[in-house]
Design an enzyme around this catalytic site. Structure first.
Site, short mmCIF file in Angstrom:
data_model
loop_
_atom_site.label_atom_id
_atom_site.label_comp_id
_atom_site.label_asym_id
_atom_site.label_seq_id
_atom_site.Cartn_x
_atom_site.Cartn_y
_atom_site.Cartn_z
CB SER B 8 -0.86 0.00 1.00
OG SER B 8 0.00 -0.15 2.57
CD GLU B 147 4.96 6.32 7.42
OE1 GLU B 147 4.30 7.35 7.51
OE2 GLU B 147 4.75 5.49 6.54
CB CYS B 185 4.18 -3.98 10.32
SG CYS B 185 3.89 -2.45 9.71
#
Lengths: 266, 266
Positions: B8, B147, B185
């Protein structure tokens, strides 16, 4: 009067909550949860999503006034929304900037927001139009901290301390003497007490949910409590009810699922 | 051999990076960044998005093998993807579960992942098929911490300490004696050193990127380095290049923008 309130998710429920306390109207809330978060997306994509959402509220739900309770959509798509619907549209960026203008005597303000809102420099532009200087700071960890429910956690206090130190250093380097800070994200009102604790004394914190409701009441020249609200979401009605209640401050009843993608005309 | 790698967003670049080190092939990577994150979306929505992405890689880019380097899509949409394309498809949930099966002697494993992956119980199911017991824990703050680039921050260490304590307490209550933990993840490999520090000694950490590349090499019975990769994103090519380099471990050159939404057949 029927007021449509739009956000990419749940955060805008803090704005609806403030509206329900101050503006007597019926409400229709749409959370475009299938396509959230808008924060990571481009101007074109956000505008396309926001316009389809605004049209749903006005054309299909009969909203006569629209509140864009999503900073990213207000920052990137307000003109596109105004061009697409025939009712008055108010966005949280302009209401925040209006409140900053009224609050600041030094004419210097600070803004904290998501990365996309900051990258758009929408607050800096809106402040500049009002002859205010603004320093904007992206705080990407605050939304997930709120959604994790870590409001009172020492981790949140430490994250706020770091962000605040970085922001004050930015302001110092730029030579600003700020007396006002705008919470440029609808999740942040849930952290208001923690943010006020992390901020230096003398810095007034502007809660965009609260000031938006005040300005809608002013524009419509009404006051009083709102009547019930109808809720729509584009994905995961169950999650909307569970998480949303925290933002609205009370239980959410029925949430209807709506599909904004398959209909070609949207 | 041309291998399609799908995620994604950027996280799957950790899987591509591991593939480039171990599997000699040409690569086509698609990040469906316009619609990320999949983590907050329903099974139906994720399946629709993932199928259109898989079809793009196979039908338009000529991929002969697909790696679903997105835990949410692997968890919620692997069957839908396999039904939609005519090439072999491998997902990171099954490769992680395979590696856990090979690693665990106690037959008890821990899994950390995003909220949506945990809610799908895909790892628990995949582990159960392999006669392993699994405890899954959602860690929603880890992706934004990565991030934000706060890899070495004390905040990240404290968040990992809290999550690890909660996970071990869950395991204790359930009576598990785990010797293996799966990073469920694709962002988490960047925190691998910090996670290993927070974990009790004796707990083996399975990096899903690494084990996926090993299993692709095994299936194709090849070894060696991959040749160049082509990159596609559905939004914000600039951001993809900037953030993606951190996940890939080197500069990303050209990224092409692709629109998966307007073409009706997708």
């Amino acid at each position: 009067m029927k007021i449509g309130v739009f956000d990419s998710g749940f955060g805008g429920l803090t704005v609806l909550r403030a509206l329900l306390e101050r503006v007597p109207a019926e409400y229709v809330y749409l959370g475009d949860t299938a396509r959230l978060p808008y924060g990571a997306k481009s101007r074109e994509t956000v505008a396309r999503y926001a316009v389809s959402s605004a049209k749903f509220l006005v054309e299909e739900q009969g909203a006569e006034f629209l509140v864009i309770a999503c900073n990213t959509a207000s920052a990137l798509a307000l003109d596109a929304i105004r061009a697409a619907v025939a009712v008055p549209v108010l966005g949280v960026v302009e209401t925040g900037a209006n409140a900053a203008e009224a609050s600041s005597t030094t004419r210097d303000v600070l803004v904290i927001a998501t990365a996309a809102t900051v990258e758009s420099h929408a607050y800096a532009s809106a402040c500049s139009e009002r002859k205010l200087r603004a320093i904007e700071k992206a705080c990407p960890l605050l939304v997930p901290l709120v959604e994790e429910g870590w409001i009172e956690s020492p981790v949140t206090a430490e994250v706020l301390r770091i962000y605040m130190a970085e922001l004050l250093e930015q302001a110092r380097v730029a030579g600003l003497n700020a007396d006002t800070m705008v919470l440029g994200c609808t999740h942040y009102p849930l952290l208001r007490a923690q943010i006020e604790k992390a901020a230096p004394s003398g810095l007034r914190v502007i809660d965009s949910a609260e000031v938006t409701a005040e300005q809608v009441a002013g524009m419509l020249q009404v006051s009083g409590r709102g009547s019930e609200a109808k809720f729509f979401a584009t994905d995961s009605v169950k999650k909307f009810r569970a998480l949303g209640s925290r933002f609205l401050g009370r239980e959410i009843g029925v949430v209807e699922l709506v599909d904004l993608e398959t209909a070609g005309s949207r």
